[in-house]
Design a protein around this motif. Structure first.
Motif, PDB file in Angstrom:
ATOM      1  N   GLY A  44      37.564  39.881  38.329  1.00  0.00           N
ATOM      2  CA  GLY A  44      37.574  41.207  38.908  1.00  0.00           C
ATOM      3  C   GLY A  44      36.272  41.628  39.565  1.00  0.00           C
ATOM      4  O   GLY A  44      36.142  42.765  39.998  1.00  0.00           O
ATOM      5  N   ASN A  45      35.313  40.721  39.663  1.00  0.00           N
ATOM      6  CA  ASN A  45      34.034  41.048  40.281  1.00  0.00           C
ATOM      7  C   ASN A  45      34.202  41.019  41.804  1.00  0.00           C
ATOM      8  O   ASN A  45      34.221  39.965  42.428  1.00  0.00           O
ATOM      9  CB  ASN A  45      32.967  40.038  39.837  1.00  0.00           C
ATOM     10  CG  ASN A  45      31.593  40.368  40.349  1.00  0.00           C
ATOM     11  OD1 ASN A  45      31.428  40.905  41.430  1.00  0.00           O
ATOM     12  ND2 ASN A  45      30.594  40.007  39.571  1.00  0.00           N
ATOM     13  N   VAL A  46      34.316  42.225  42.383  1.00  0.00           N
ATOM     14  CA  VAL A  46      34.588  42.343  43.816  1.00  0.00           C
ATOM     15  C   VAL A  46      33.426  41.816  44.648  1.00  0.00           C
ATOM     16  O   VAL A  46      33.633  41.163  45.666  1.00  0.00           O
ATOM     17  CB  VAL A  46      34.917  43.810  44.181  1.00  0.00           C
ATOM     18  CG1 VAL A  46      35.105  43.978  45.677  1.00  0.00           C
ATOM     19  CG2 VAL A  46      36.160  44.269  43.434  1.00  0.00           C
ATOM     20  N   ARG A  47      32.219  42.071  44.219  1.00  0.00           N
ATOM     21  CA  ARG A  47      31.051  41.595  44.967  1.00  0.00           C
ATOM     22  C   ARG A  47      31.056  40.069  45.061  1.00  0.00           C
ATOM     23  O   ARG A  47      30.861  39.500  46.137  1.00  0.00           O
ATOM     24  CB  ARG A  47      29.767  42.068  44.303  1.00  0.00           C
ATOM     25  CG  ARG A  47      28.521  41.584  45.030  1.00  0.00           C
ATOM     26  CD  ARG A  47      27.291  42.141  44.406  1.00  0.00           C
ATOM     27  NE  ARG A  47      27.338  43.589  44.642  1.00  0.00           N
ATOM     28  CZ  ARG A  47      26.329  44.414  44.471  1.00  0.00           C
ATOM     29  NH1 ARG A  47      25.184  43.958  44.038  1.00  0.00           N
ATOM     30  NH2 ARG A  47      26.452  45.684  44.712  1.00  0.00           N
ATOM     31  N   GLU A  48      31.297  39.404  43.945  1.00  0.00           N
ATOM     32  CA  GLU A  48      31.321  37.940  43.930  1.00  0.00           C
ATOM     33  C   GLU A  48      32.510  37.403  44.724  1.00  0.00           C
ATOM     34  O   GLU A  48      32.395  36.420  45.453  1.00  0.00           O
ATOM     35  CB  GLU A  48      31.357  37.430  42.484  1.00  0.00           C
ATOM     36  CG  GLU A  48      31.376  35.931  42.336  1.00  0.00           C
ATOM     37  CD  GLU A  48      30.098  35.241  42.811  1.00  0.00           C
ATOM     38  OE1 GLU A  48      30.122  34.007  42.902  1.00  0.00           O
ATOM     39  OE2 GLU A  48      29.099  35.912  43.104  1.00  0.00           O
ATOM     40  N   ALA A  49      33.666  38.051  44.588  1.00  0.00           N
ATOM     41  CA  ALA A  49      34.854  37.623  45.335  1.00  0.00           C
ATOM     42  C   ALA A  49      34.613  37.743  46.836  1.00  0.00           C
ATOM     43  O   ALA A  49      34.961  36.842  47.600  1.00  0.00           O
ATOM     44  CB  ALA A  49      36.064  38.446  44.913  1.00  0.00           C
ATOM     45  N   ALA A  50      34.003  38.836  47.263  1.00  0.00           N
ATOM     46  CA  ALA A  50      33.703  39.025  48.688  1.00  0.00           C
ATOM     47  C   ALA A  50      32.736  37.950  49.171  1.00  0.00           C
ATOM     48  O   ALA A  50      32.877  37.423  50.282  1.00  0.00           O
ATOM     49  CB  ALA A  50      33.126  40.416  48.925  1.00  0.00           C
TER      50      ALA A  50
END
Length: 88
Positions: A44-50
């Protein structure tokens, strides 16, 4: 113009988490699957996913809203912050 691949995911990280797509699937369906799989991978880490997807974080937020996975992302972040349940 030379591309800077310092932040690109390695082949190993991409190959270790395959996403099943098929011919006939729409681009929209494929994109949603890839975003969900990447968010699962990053817990759920949006920064890492992006970063992995090589898109801006704000773009990823817009796409999670578009595909209806905003609530799922919020729940995953909440769960990630909780201690593991003990076996009784």
């Amino acid at each position: 113009m030379k591309r800077n691949d310092d932040h690109a995911p390695t082949q190993t990280s991409v190959a270790s988490n395959p996403v099943l797509m098929h011919v006939g699937m729409t681009l929209r369906q494929a994109e949603k699957l890839l975003i969900v799989a990447t968010l699962q991978h990053t817990e759920g880490n949006v920064r890492e996913a992006a970063r992995i997807l090589e898109i801006d974080r704000s773009t990823l937020y817009k796409k999670t809203k578009l595909y209806g996975i905003v609530e799922w992302t919020r729940e995953r972040r909440k769960e990630a912050g909780k201690p593991p349940k003990s076996a009784s």
